[in-house]
Design an enzyme around this catalytic site. Structure first.
Site, short mmCIF file in Angstrom:
data_model
loop_
_atom_site.label_atom_id
_atom_site.label_comp_id
_atom_site.label_asym_id
_atom_site.label_seq_id
_atom_site.Cartn_x
_atom_site.Cartn_y
_atom_site.Cartn_z
N SER A 63 5.60 25.79 10.10
CA SER A 63 3.90 26.36 10.65
C SER A 63 4.38 25.42 11.86
O SER A 63 4.03 26.80 13.14
CB SER A 63 2.80 26.17 9.87
OG SER A 63 2.69 26.59 9.07
N LYS A 66 4.20 28.05 15.28
CA LYS A 66 3.37 28.96 15.48
C LYS A 66 3.72 28.62 16.77
O LYS A 66 2.26 28.19 18.08
CB LYS A 66 1.80 28.56 14.99
CG LYS A 66 2.45 29.63 13.79
CD LYS A 66 1.00 28.43 12.44
CE LYS A 66 0.85 29.43 11.38
NZ LYS A 66 0.55 28.53 10.37
N SER A 118 -3.87 26.09 11.38
CA SER A 118 -2.40 26.74 11.09
C SER A 118 -2.52 28.30 10.26
O SER A 118 -1.93 28.59 9.02
CB SER A 118 -1.86 25.51 10.51
OG SER A 118 -0.44 26.40 9.95
N LYS A 227 1.23 19.91 17.08
CA LYS A 227 1.42 20.77 15.25
C LYS A 227 1.49 21.29 13.95
O LYS A 227 2.97 19.84 14.24
CB LYS A 227 1.62 22.33 15.80
CG LYS A 227 1.93 23.48 15.14
CD LYS A 227 0.37 24.45 14.56
CE LYS A 227 0.66 25.20 13.18
NZ LYS A 227 0.02 24.09 12.70
#
Length: 387
Positions: A63, A66, A118, A227
């Site tokens: 993720s 992202k 997320s 993140k």
């Protein structure tokens, strides 16, 4: 101690045509133990790599994908648009904001949900709204990859799920992406948000999204954002940023069983061993004593570089200037073509910084972007101007 500046005129070629070129230097980071298979610590302003471990091997990234989805959405200029959630978005597997088909939500709020919680459903909704389709958005992601110079990265989706084989990056490339994204104030604000509320059209209560980044929410006081990521194939991935005493650091880990501890260890290593050092202040250079350059040569920005204490003792700075025109030409408007030289900083004979110098007292029309760099490459040899 930084050695005194000396000047010389000579023929030189600027290999990279940049207004301000920082050349990253690697550090071994001996004594930094990390669990990650790949890791890197980079200083934000200069891109200097302070620590790396297998940072150039392609791996699945989960993720942290992202980050690219967020910056493409932010740069689209559509954050105020209202997005209608499609069936495809609502049905996306994995971590979710639990968006409902037909629901209307502002694109900006989707980006917050994407980064803080997320949300894979948010990623697909963003892709469809900004790129026209998920596939169209992936094309935009890979265009940005080329723009940033992420030479070992390919994106196949906007969320990082393991639904494509051809979806990977490296720790170094993800540091480049984060460095790029952190230059955007909107991204900075979203990445560093701990809690965000958004209206819920389908219910009588608001969405409340709390950031999954534990460094930001309590583990590391200097954390400024980042993140998280995880899939079964990628394992734990993490991007985080921090700032202390004006120095901003970027940490990346891929496949890291103990990622929170890895990032704290890297940040502590960086802040213990390096200091963002002012090498030269912007403004007119006062050490030039000979005409026509005396009091007229200007550096247009402060020069900073992260250095260890030992490195600061071995810094050398030089000034390279073009051969001046004949004295009878000095008062003519077009006699001096900017830039007239370079301010160069070296460490143990390795170049750290090349910054253009301008001749400031002759008022002249701008020669435009290409004219500026044409002059950089055409500087001729001249005589010694040591004062």
């Amino acid at each position: 101690m930084i050695k005194s500046v000396h000047t010389k005129i000579g023929v030189f070629i600027l290999i990279a045509a940049l207004l301000f070129l920082m050349i990253p230097q690697n550090a071994s980071g001996e004594g930094v133990g990390v669990s990650a298979r790949s890791a890197i610590l980079m200083e934000q302003e200069t891109g200097r790599v302070l620590y790396e471990k297998d940072a150039y091997t392609q791996r699945r990234i989960a993720s942290i994908t992202k980050i690219m989805t967020a910056i493409v959405a932010i740069e689209s200029g559509k954050l105020d648009d209202t997005v209608v959630i499609s069936a495809r978005a609502a049905g996306t597997e994995g971590s979710s904001l639990y968006l409902k088909e037909g629901e209307k939500i502002k694109l900006e709020n989707l980006v917050y949900g994407l980064m803080l919680r997320s949300g894979n459903d948010a990623a697909v909704a963003i892709a469809e709204a900004v790129g026209g389709s998920l596939e169209g958005f992936v094309n935009l992601m890979n265009q940005k990859v080329e723009e940033i110079g992420m030479s070992n990265t390919v994106f196949a989706n906007p969320h990082g799920l393991d639904d494509h084989e051809n979806h990977f990056s490296t720790a170094y490339d993800m540091a480049l992406l984060t460095q790029y994204a952190m230059n955007n104030e909107i991204y900075q604000a979203i990445s560093g948000t701990k809690v965000h509320k958004a209206p819920n059209e389908k219910e009588n209560w608001d969405y409340v999204w709390r950031n999954k980044n534990k460094l930001l929410t309590g583990l590391y006081e200097n954390s400024t954002g980042g993140k998280t990521g995880y899939t079964k194939r990628a394992k734990r991935t993490l991007v985080s940023t921090a700032e202390r005493d004006g120095m901003q650091l970027i940490a990346i880990t891929l496949d890291a069983p103990s990622d929170w501890n890895d990032h704290i260890a890297m940040f502590n290593f960086g802040y213990t061993n390096y200091e963002l050092t002012l090498l030269q202040s912007k403004g007119v250079l006062k050490n030039l004593k000979e005409e026509p350059y005396k009091g007229r040569i200007k550096l247009n920005r402060d020069l900073f570089y992260p250095l260890t204490e030992d490195e600061r003792e071995n810094i050398e700075s030089t000034i390279q200037l073009a051969k001046p025109p004949q004295k009878s030409e000095w008062d003519k408007q077009d006699a001096f073509h900017n830039p007239v030289g370079l301010y160069k900083v070296t460490l143990n004979n390795e170049t750290l910084i090349k910054a253009p110098l301008t001749y400031e007292t002759v008022e002249k029309k701008s020669e435009g972007f290409w004219g500026f760099f044409r002059n950089l490459f055409s500087l001729d040899s001249g005589r010694d101007l040591n004062g």
